[in-house]
Write an enzyme that holds these catalytic residues in place. Sequence first.
Site, PDB file in Angstrom:
ATOM      1  N   GLU A   1       6.993  -3.148  -0.544  1.00 59.33           N
ATOM      2  CA  GLU A   1       6.897  -2.218   0.585  1.00 59.33           C
ATOM      3  C   GLU A   1       5.617  -1.390   0.540  1.00 59.33           C
ATOM      4  O   GLU A   1       5.377  -0.567   1.420  1.00 59.33           O
ATOM      5  CB  GLU A   1       8.099  -1.263   0.585  1.00 59.33           C
ATOM      6  N   PHE A   2       4.799  -1.617  -0.485  1.00 55.84           N
ATOM      7  CA  PHE A   2       3.618  -0.780  -0.735  1.00 55.84           C
ATOM      8  C   PHE A   2       2.731  -0.637   0.500  1.00 55.84           C
ATOM      9  O   PHE A   2       2.435   0.480   0.949  1.00 55.84           O
ATOM     10  CB  PHE A   2       2.814  -1.368  -1.898  1.00 55.84           C
TER      11      PHE A   2
ATOM     12  N   GLY B   1      -2.086  -5.496  -9.787  1.00 53.90           N
ATOM     13  CA  GLY B   1      -3.003  -5.657  -8.678  1.00 53.90           C
ATOM     14  C   GLY B   1      -2.212  -5.868  -7.395  1.00 53.90           C
ATOM     15  O   GLY B   1      -1.148  -5.271  -7.201  1.00 53.90           O
TER      16      GLY B   1
ATOM     17  N   SER C   1      -1.639   1.196 -11.733  1.00 51.00           N
ATOM     18  CA  SER C   1      -2.182   0.294 -10.726  1.00 51.00           C
ATOM     19  C   SER C   1      -3.581  -0.108 -11.144  1.00 51.00           C
ATOM     20  O   SER C   1      -4.257   0.614 -11.888  1.00 51.00           O
ATOM     21  CB  SER C   1      -2.236   0.991  -9.362  1.00 51.00           C
TER      22      SER C   1
ATOM     23  N   GLY D   1      11.064  -2.746  -4.324  1.00 53.86           N
ATOM     24  CA  GLY D   1       9.901  -3.166  -5.084  1.00 53.86           C
ATOM     25  C   GLY D   1      10.126  -3.348  -6.568  1.00 53.86           C
ATOM     26  O   GLY D   1      11.137  -3.911  -7.003  1.00 53.86           O
ATOM     27  N   PHE D   2       9.164  -2.880  -7.351  1.00 56.78           N
ATOM     28  CA  PHE D   2       9.223  -3.058  -8.794  1.00 56.78           C
ATOM     29  C   PHE D   2      10.479  -2.439  -9.404  1.00 56.78           C
ATOM     30  O   PHE D   2      11.084  -3.001 -10.308  1.00 56.78           O
ATOM     31  CB  PHE D   2       8.002  -2.413  -9.470  1.00 56.78           C
TER      32      PHE D   2
ATOM     33  N   TYR E   1      -5.440   8.104  -3.608  1.00 56.92           N
ATOM     34  CA  TYR E   1      -4.495   7.213  -4.284  1.00 56.92           C
ATOM     35  C   TYR E   1      -5.081   6.748  -5.614  1.00 56.92           C
ATOM     36  O   TYR E   1      -4.402   6.791  -6.648  1.00 56.92           O
ATOM     37  CB  TYR E   1      -4.166   6.012  -3.409  1.00 56.92           C
TER      38      TYR E   1
ATOM     39  N   GLY F   1      12.532   5.388  -8.533  1.00 55.49           N
ATOM     40  CA  GLY F   1      12.113   4.539  -7.429  1.00 55.49           C
ATOM     41  C   GLY F   1      12.781   3.180  -7.471  1.00 55.49           C
ATOM     42  O   GLY F   1      12.145   2.145  -7.283  1.00 55.49           O
TER      43      GLY F   1
END
Length: 254
Positions: free
Chosen positions: A189-190, A184, A140, A13-14, A153, A9
Amino acid sequence: MSKIALITGATAGFGLATARIFAKNGLNLIITGRRNERLLDLQKELVALFNVKVLPLCFDVRHQKAVEQNLGNLSAEWSHVDILVNNAGLAAGFSTIDNGNLEDWETMIDTNLKGLLYVSRTILPGMKARRSGHVVNIGSIAGKETYRFGNVYCATKHAVDSLTKAMRIDLLPFNIKVTGICPGAAETEFSLVRYKGDADKANSVYKGFEPLVAQDIAEIIWFAVNRPWHVNLNDIVVTPTAQANAFYIEKANN
């Protein structure tokens, strides 16, 4: 000899931020994702800026055969993976369980859980044979607490939390570190993915407080993988200052 890190991924993001900080510090990278143009652009960027080697592999971690074809047949130059960052993941939809979209459920289970398993199952035998390595699973805060409308999720991220603990036990005899990182509220893009491209809904999630950003998590990952060999950071929960847990975020009045 430079270490090799595999980041799933890595196109946003991350994962993207982690690829950049790893390359800046001289690691060679295997970057994976579903958007080939982004992978190739990132490869060009990192090679030009940091003079590292970068192998882009475009595939979807949900598909076992694709994982095995891409990661199970790495050349000798790339097969010595020192660090695995299981970052690929997403949330899809935001509804009560009785109104859940089955396609969304399948996507989350296949990506967040099965994808992590497929990748780990392919890479871990090499780490075991070498008796060294570090696995970082991106979980998460949703894997610590379940919140309304999060249902499936949250369930997948609870499973990631449990698998991280199980990996640590199973890999202990082989000198392999396993770290779980549980962010958190982070503005990536989450939420845009969760709300199917609805920018207004996505942006509203982060109004009234300062959320985490991808760079925050990338720096924590880099710190975790650079501890002395006798030190392992098992479980890191990180939130913005305005967030106490999955339920409480102090937002300014808009």
